[in-house]
Structure formats: structure tokens, C-alpha cells
Design an enzyme around this catalytic site. Structure first.
Site, PDB file in Angstrom:
ATOM      1  N   ASP A  81      78.733 -50.335 -75.519  1.00 15.10           N
ATOM      2  CA  ASP A  81      79.167 -50.614 -76.901  1.00 15.10           C
ATOM      3  C   ASP A  81      80.249 -51.682 -76.831  1.00 15.10           C
ATOM      4  OD1 ASP A  81      80.031 -50.596 -79.499  1.00 15.10           O
ATOM      5  OD2 ASP A  81      81.054 -48.660 -79.343  1.00 15.10           O
ATOM      6  N   LYS A  83      80.545 -54.214 -78.986  1.00 12.68           N
ATOM      7  CA  LYS A  83      80.723 -54.810 -80.320  1.00 12.68           C
ATOM      8  C   LYS A  83      80.056 -56.173 -80.411  1.00 12.68           C
ATOM      9  CE  LYS A  83      83.267 -51.179 -80.682  1.00 12.68           C
ATOM     10  NZ  LYS A  83      82.600 -49.945 -81.099  1.00 12.68           N
TER      11      LYS A  83
END
Ligand code: O7E
Length: 236
Positions: A81, A83
């Protein structure tokens, strides 16, 4: 386009009878390799996946993260993760590097759009891709206003799944009824952000992403056990 099914995540979830993905963003003793290794060893039978975000990556560096993945690759599904939200060709390169680092799946923000030529073919590298279509915090007004657009867009991309917050159960229900069943719904926002363990599953999610409730507890294993036992009431 080849459908992507996130087989490893589904298999580990079924084998361990858990729908828990642990987000390792904060640890009582600090985000060191030693503490993270200890945490994962404690959660081996309880969590199906581990979400690695920027806090862990920036603390450990990519080579230590890859070493961690190698050590635990049989036990957990590793979800990156980082972003990702950029022009499509750059996101594609980032996803290729994430795969090379050993990850099984990665989350991408869908709002930049333009991914239709880049994301579906990532499946051939063996990396599952999940699109973020709503956010858990109460002030995510712009994301919430475009939830339907992002959901529709996620279906065009032939992804492995979407991230829909546990704190907004109506959105989980909508995503579940709209998306093909093969799309997994991963739900963060359990514990510290307010949703009860198991509630997202009750509304149609497939996995719950839980961070601080587990990772900052003096007894992460005990907390994970209580989450998993709440989840087991809703296993389909
Ligand atoms: O609140 P916690 O400690 O249980 O952690 C929740 C985790 O889910 C944390 O890693 C955070 O980055 C992630 N998350 C949300 O909390 N809300 C969201 O809307 C989306 C995510 C997420 O995973 O985003 C992926 C881009």
C-alpha cells in the site's frame, strides 16, 4: 483479459479460517525488523495477509521488507500500500517493481484514471491489483461524492478487488451488489477508526484490514484471536 482472482489470499483465508489482513504501520516497540518479525510470528495462524504501507517501507527499506516477505511468504499474502496515484505508465513501473520485491498484491488509487491500458495486463506478472474507491475517514467528501464513478471504473479495469471502508457499510453493500463476485472487497477502518470486527464481512466485504487495534496492543495475538472469532460468525 485474464480474470484475476487473488488465489493466494483466498486460499490462506480459507485454510486459516480468518479474514484478517494486518496493517503494520505502528508497533509499540518501534517499526524495526526485529519487532515486525516477532509480530508476524505471533500472527501466523491468525492473519491471512499483511499490508505493508509507507511507514514500514520507510523504516526498514525495501531490502529488509523483501527479506521479511521471503521469510513469511508461505504464511501470509503480502499487500503493498504505497499510495500509488500517478500517470498510468509510472504506476505500471511501480507495480512491476512491487512485484519484483516479492509482493502478492498492491493497492492503487483510481482517481487519476487512464489505467485501462496498463492495469489489466499487470495480472500477467502475477501481481493482484486492488483499487481504492472510498476512504474510511469521515471527511473524505470528494472521494465519497465520486464513489459511484470510481466503482464503475474499477469494474472496467478487471481488478482483483477494491478497498471500501468498514466505517461506511452502505458503500460495502453497494460495491458488493454492483461488482462481479470475483472482485474481493477489502475493508479498513476496523478498531481504532470505529468499525466493529466482523461488521464489514456482515455487509459483504471479504477481508478486514486492521492495524493499530492489533499492532499497538500489548498482546497482539490475543486481540487478533478476538477479531478472528468475531469474523468467523460471518464466513460464507
Ligand atoms: O486504523 P488502523 O490502524 O486499523 O489502520 C488502517 C489501515 O488501513 C492503515 O494502514 C490505512 O493506511 C489503511 N486505510 C484506511 O485506514 N482507510 C482508507 O480509507 C484506506 C486505507 C488503505 O488501505 O488505503 C489504501 C490506499
Amino acid at each position: 483479459m485474464t480474470p484475476v482472482t487473488a488465489d493466494k489470499l483466498v486460499r490462506l483465508g480459507e485454510e486459516k479460517s480468518t479474514r484478517l489482513i494486518v496493517a503494520v504501520d505502528e508497533l509499540s516497540g518501534g517499526l524495526t525488523l526485529e519487532h515486525t518479525t516477532k509480530l508476524l510470528a505471533h500472527l501466523k495462524e491468525l492473519a491471512a495477509g499483511v499490508k505493508v504501507g509507507l511507514p514500514l517501507l520507510l523504516n526498514l527499506g525495501l531490502s529488509q521488507v523483501s527479506a521479511l516477505i521471503e521469510k513469511f511468504q508461505g504464511s501470509f499474502y503480502f499487500l503493498a500500500d504505497f499510495k500509488l496515484a500517478d500517470v498510468p505508465s509510472i504506476v505500471r513501473k511501480e507495480l512491476e517493481l512491487i512485484r519484483k520485491a516479492g509482493f502478492d498484491g498492491a493497492i492503487v488509487h483510481l482517481f487519476p484514471m487512464g489505467y485501462e491500458d496498463e492495469l489489466p495486463s499487470i495480472a500477467s506478472t502475477g501481481l493482484d491489483v486492488y483499487g481504492l474507491v472510498a476512504m474510511s475517514h469521515p471527511k473524505s467528501k470528494l472521494m465519497d461524492q465520486h464513489f459511484e464513478d470510481l466503482l464503475g471504473y474499477s469494474a472496467e479495469l478487471n481488478l482483483s478487488g477494491v478497498v471500501v471502508p468498514a466505517t461506511k457499510p452502505a458503500l460495502i453493500e453497494r460495491a458488493r451488489s454492483y461488482l462481479p463476485r470475483k472482485y474481493l472487497i477489502l475493508s479498513p477502518g476496523v478498531g481504532v477508526q470505529g468499525a466493529e470486527p466482523g461488521a464489514a464481512l456482515r455487509h459483504g466485504a471479504d477481508f478486514e484490514i486492521v492495524g493499530r487495534m492489533v499492532t499497538t496492543s500489548p498482546n497482539p495475538r490475543e486481540v487478533a484471536e478476538s477479531i478472528v472469532s468475531a469474523e468467523r460468525r460471518w464466513l460464507r
